[in-house]
Design an enzyme around this catalytic site. Structure first.
Site, PDB file in Angstrom:
ATOM      1  N   LYS A   1      13.950  -4.355  -2.058  1.00 51.66           N
ATOM      2  CA  LYS A   1      13.630  -3.988  -3.439  1.00 51.66           C
ATOM      3  C   LYS A   1      13.328  -2.492  -3.575  1.00 51.66           C
ATOM      4  O   LYS A   1      13.102  -1.788  -2.593  1.00 51.66           O
ATOM      5  CB  LYS A   1      12.456  -4.826  -3.955  1.00 51.66           C
TER       6      LYS A   1
ATOM      7  N   ARG B   1      11.226 -14.865   0.789  1.00 54.27           N
ATOM      8  CA  ARG B   1      12.535 -14.941   0.129  1.00 54.27           C
ATOM      9  C   ARG B   1      13.298 -13.671   0.486  1.00 54.27           C
ATOM     10  O   ARG B   1      12.885 -12.569   0.109  1.00 54.27           O
ATOM     11  CB  ARG B   1      12.356 -15.070  -1.390  1.00 54.27           C
TER      12      ARG B   1
END
Length: 274
Positions: free
Chosen positions: A221, A255
């Site tokens: 991210k 995740r």
């Protein structure tokens, strides 16, 4: 700490890995990479072999500023993929990444095992009742607004405590609706600045007060690649560092795009605590 997936109790006392399968054309890291049946099956097989416990299938990109996707288009993208994966990989545990109750119903009917909702029911008033009726585990994520506007000047006085309060309220409503198995996701990168993300990660152990399993999704991210001045493609080492910190702060599901490295982080942290 267990969740019931298709009649199978999954023990979360040892952390688990959720592999990401984006079937969207515009995801920030792997958009458009898994469009063809062969590529989808090959990637899923690879993640399962590397140790993924769950496969999270998403057909609506939730990156900041992503285009909206019509309901019928989301269904057209995701339902055949869920059906195909269940057919090819007996016993696979699929998480359907959607905030729409209709999509949740369709995916569970095709063999998915749980629902991963970035909006915790805020974008579809039917979601809680639907999940309760389906009797499947439900992942609730913290987010303000929607993917189109969530990064427009997010403000918090105390982000960790506000996220904790958000989940206490949401959990009460979910329990009232009849949802049994709940997992919470603090929503790194969703309606949060770079500073918010790291403050939340640093204080993530506060979420243990909920008594619920915590999922951490930091894989590749912007909180990694923008801080380091690199690209998402170069963000695997940073992802591994943040995954390890998340585990030490109490996360029980990671995740990730890169399953093998997440499994290695879990093995090391588990050995540390043995």
């Amino acid at each position: 700490m267990t969740i019931n997936c298709k009649g199978k109790l999954i023990d979360l006392s040892t952390p688990r890995v959720m592999g990401i399968l984006n079937i969207t054309p515009d995801s920030f890291f792997d958009g458009g990479r898994y469009k063809e049946e062969t590529a989808i099956l090959k990637h899923t097989e690879s993640m399962l072999k590397e140790g993924a416990d769950f496969i999270d299938v998403g057909a609506y990109s939730s990156r900041p500023g992503a285009d909206q996707v019509a309901e019928d288009e989301e269904l057209r993208r995701i339902v055949p993929v869920v059906s195909m994966l269940v057919r090819h990989f007996p016993g696979i545990l699929i998480s359907a990444d959607t905030f729409r109750a209709s999509v949740a119903r369709a995916c569970i009917s095709e063999g998915a095992a749980m629902i991963n909702d970035i909006a915790s029911g805020n974008l579809d008033p039917d979601m809680f009742a639907t999940v309760a009726a389906l009797r499947v585990p439900y992942i609730m994520m913290h987010m303000k607004g929607n993917p189109q506007n969530m990064q427009q000047d997010p403000q918090y006085d105390d982000i960790a405590r506000e996220v904790l309060y958000y989940f206490s309220e949401k959990t009460a409503k979910a329990r009232e609706a009849g949802i049994s198995d709940i997992i919470i996701d603090p929503g790194f990168g969703f309606a949060k600045t770079l500073g918010h993300n790291y403050e939340l990660l640093d204080r993530m152990e506060l979420l243990q007060q909920t008594g619920l399993p915590v999922l951490a999704g930091v894989s590749r991210k912007s909180m990694i690649y923008r801080l380091l001045g690199i690209s998402p493609e170069e963000a695997l080492p940073g992802t591994t560092v943040l995954n390890t910190i998340a585990l030490l702060k109490g996360a029980v599901i990671l995740r990730v795009h890169d399953v093998r490295e997440a499994v290695q982080s879990i093995k090391i942290v588990t050995q540390l605590h043995s």
